[in-house]
Design a protein around this motif. Structure first.
Motif, PDB file in Angstrom:
ATOM      1  N   ARG A   1       0.827  -1.213   0.000  1.00 23.30           N
ATOM      2  CA  ARG A   1       0.000   0.000   0.000  1.00 23.30           C
ATOM      3  C   ARG A   1       0.856   1.255   0.000  1.00 23.30           C
ATOM      4  N   LEU A   2       1.971   1.225   0.727  1.00 24.03           N
ATOM      5  CA  LEU A   2       2.881   2.368   0.754  1.00 24.03           C
ATOM      6  C   LEU A   2       3.500   2.613  -0.623  1.00 24.03           C
ATOM      7  N   LEU A   3       3.912   1.539  -1.295  1.00 18.62           N
ATOM      8  CA  LEU A   3       4.455   1.683  -2.651  1.00 18.62           C
ATOM      9  C   LEU A   3       3.396   2.226  -3.611  1.00 18.62           C
ATOM     10  N   ASN A   4       2.172   1.735  -3.495  1.00 19.11           N
ATOM     11  CA  ASN A   4       1.078   2.246  -4.333  1.00 19.11           C
ATOM     12  C   ASN A   4       0.853   3.731  -4.079  1.00 19.11           C
ATOM     13  N   PHE A   5       0.907   4.138  -2.818  1.00 21.78           N
ATOM     14  CA  PHE A   5       0.742   5.544  -2.463  1.00 21.78           C
ATOM     15  C   PHE A   5       1.848   6.394  -3.081  1.00 21.78           C
TER      16      PHE A   5
ATOM     17  N   ARG B   1       3.498  19.468 -11.896  1.00 25.29           N
ATOM     18  CA  ARG B   1       4.850  19.931 -12.243  1.00 25.29           C
ATOM     19  C   ARG B   1       5.641  20.348 -11.005  1.00 25.29           C
ATOM     20  N   ILE B   2       5.632  19.465  -9.997  1.00 26.17           N
ATOM     21  CA  ILE B   2       6.433  19.667  -8.790  1.00 26.17           C
ATOM     22  C   ILE B   2       7.894  19.419  -9.148  1.00 26.17           C
ATOM     23  N   ASN B   3       8.792  20.181  -8.573  1.00 25.94           N
ATOM     24  CA  ASN B   3      10.215  20.052  -8.845  1.00 25.94           C
ATOM     25  C   ASN B   3      10.713  18.666  -8.412  1.00 25.94           C
ATOM     26  N   PRO B   4      11.199  17.836  -9.344  1.00 32.55           N
ATOM     27  CA  PRO B   4      11.674  16.503  -8.955  1.00 32.55           C
ATOM     28  C   PRO B   4      13.000  16.542  -8.194  1.00 32.55           C
ATOM     29  N   TYR B   5      13.636  17.697  -8.131  1.00 33.05           N
ATOM     30  CA  TYR B   5      14.904  17.817  -7.411  1.00 33.05           C
ATOM     31  C   TYR B   5      14.724  18.328  -5.988  1.00 33.05           C
ATOM     32  N   SER B   6      13.476  18.577  -5.580  1.00 36.00           N
ATOM     33  CA  SER B   6      13.226  18.948  -4.191  1.00 36.00           C
ATOM     34  C   SER B   6      13.424  17.710  -3.316  1.00 36.00           C
ATOM     35  N   MET B   7      13.448  17.909  -2.019  1.00 35.40           N
ATOM     36  CA  MET B   7      13.677  16.781  -1.108  1.00 35.40           C
ATOM     37  C   MET B   7      12.569  15.737  -1.238  1.00 35.40           C
ATOM     38  N   MET B   8      11.322  16.189  -1.279  1.00 28.45           N
ATOM     39  CA  MET B   8      10.196  15.263  -1.412  1.00 28.45           C
ATOM     40  C   MET B   8      10.204  14.599  -2.783  1.00 28.45           C
ATOM     41  N   GLY B   9      10.519  15.369  -3.815  1.00 29.61           N
ATOM     42  CA  GLY B   9      10.580  14.808  -5.160  1.00 29.61           C
ATOM     43  C   GLY B   9      11.651  13.743  -5.287  1.00 29.61           C
ATOM     44  N   GLN B  10      12.816  13.973  -4.676  1.00 31.14           N
ATOM     45  CA  GLN B  10      13.881  12.984  -4.725  1.00 31.14           C
ATOM     46  C   GLN B  10      13.487  11.711  -3.996  1.00 31.14           C
ATOM     47  N   LEU B  11      12.779  11.849  -2.871  1.00 27.74           N
ATOM     48  CA  LEU B  11      12.313  10.667  -2.137  1.00 27.74           C
ATOM     49  C   LEU B  11      11.337   9.861  -2.983  1.00 27.74           C
ATOM     50  N   ILE B  12      10.332  10.546  -3.535  1.00 26.19           N
ATOM     51  CA  ILE B  12       9.307   9.851  -4.316  1.00 26.19           C
ATOM     52  C   ILE B  12       9.910   9.218  -5.567  1.00 26.19           C
TER      53      ILE B  12
ATOM     54  N   GLY C   1      13.055   8.453  -6.080  1.00 26.33           N
ATOM     55  CA  GLY C   1      14.028   7.434  -5.695  1.00 26.33           C
ATOM     56  C   GLY C   1      13.380   6.111  -5.330  1.00 26.33           C
ATOM     57  N   VAL C   2      12.190   6.165  -4.732  1.00 25.19           N
ATOM     58  CA  VAL C   2      11.489   4.940  -4.348  1.00 25.19           C
ATOM     59  C   VAL C   2      10.779   4.312  -5.543  1.00 25.19           C
ATOM     60  N   THR C   3      10.208   5.137  -6.411  1.00 29.65           N
ATOM     61  CA  THR C   3       9.369   4.594  -7.479  1.00 29.65           C
ATOM     62  C   THR C   3      10.105   4.293  -8.779  1.00 29.65           C
ATOM     63  N   GLU C   4      11.214   4.952  -9.037  1.00 33.31           N
ATOM     64  CA  GLU C   4      11.902   4.750 -10.320  1.00 33.31           C
ATOM     65  C   GLU C   4      12.429   3.319 -10.501  1.00 33.31           C
ATOM     66  N   PRO C   5      12.947   2.645  -9.446  1.00 35.24           N
ATOM     67  CA  PRO C   5      13.359   1.250  -9.652  1.00 35.24           C
ATOM     68  C   PRO C   5      12.198   0.319 -10.041  1.00 35.24           C
ATOM     69  N   ILE C   6      10.990   0.717  -9.737  1.00 39.93           N
ATOM     70  CA  ILE C   6       9.820  -0.086 -10.115  1.00 39.93           C
ATOM     71  C   ILE C   6       9.319   0.337 -11.496  1.00 39.93           C
ATOM     72  N   LEU C   7       9.172   1.637 -11.707  1.00 42.68           N
ATOM     73  CA  LEU C   7       8.553   2.129 -12.940  1.00 42.68           C
ATOM     74  C   LEU C   7       9.508   2.173 -14.128  1.00 42.68           C
TER      75      LEU C   7
END
Length: 91
Positions: free
Chosen positions: A16-20, A32-43, A45-51
């Motif tokens: 469920r956390l991964l889906n979120f 169009r949130i900045n992907p280089y922000s701290m939150m963007g890097q977290l999201i 970083g977690v999802t790119e190995p899957i997607l």
């Protein structure tokens, strides 16, 4: 030490956390949130190995070059299928 019910619940909540995270990434792309922000890097970083591998497979196998990215949909289905399979093995 660990009961199978607790492990099954942990697998369920992790899926469920991964889906979120994947859904948040989709919303980030719409807003169009900045992907280089701290939150963007977290999201990312977690999802790119899957997607990332799913996106590559869609482009190579199905030769899809359209504007819509179907990898989040396939990723969520894939995560849920693996989680359900793992939970059924534990029970």
């Amino acid at each position: 030490m660990f009961e199978t019910t607790n492990v099954a619940m942990a697998v369920h909540y992790f899926a469920r956390l991964l889906n979120f995270f994947i859904l948040v990434r989709v919303i980030f792309s719409w807003l169009r949130i900045n992907p280089y922000s701290m939150m963007g890097q977290l999201i990312y970083g977690v999802t790119e190995p899957i997607l990332g591998p799913i996106r590559t497979m869609i482009h190579q196998v199905f030769r899809y070059q359209g504007m819509i990215d179907f990898s989040p949909i396939v990723g969520i289905i894939f995560i849920n299928a693996i989680a359900n399979f793992a939970i059924s093995l534990l029970r």
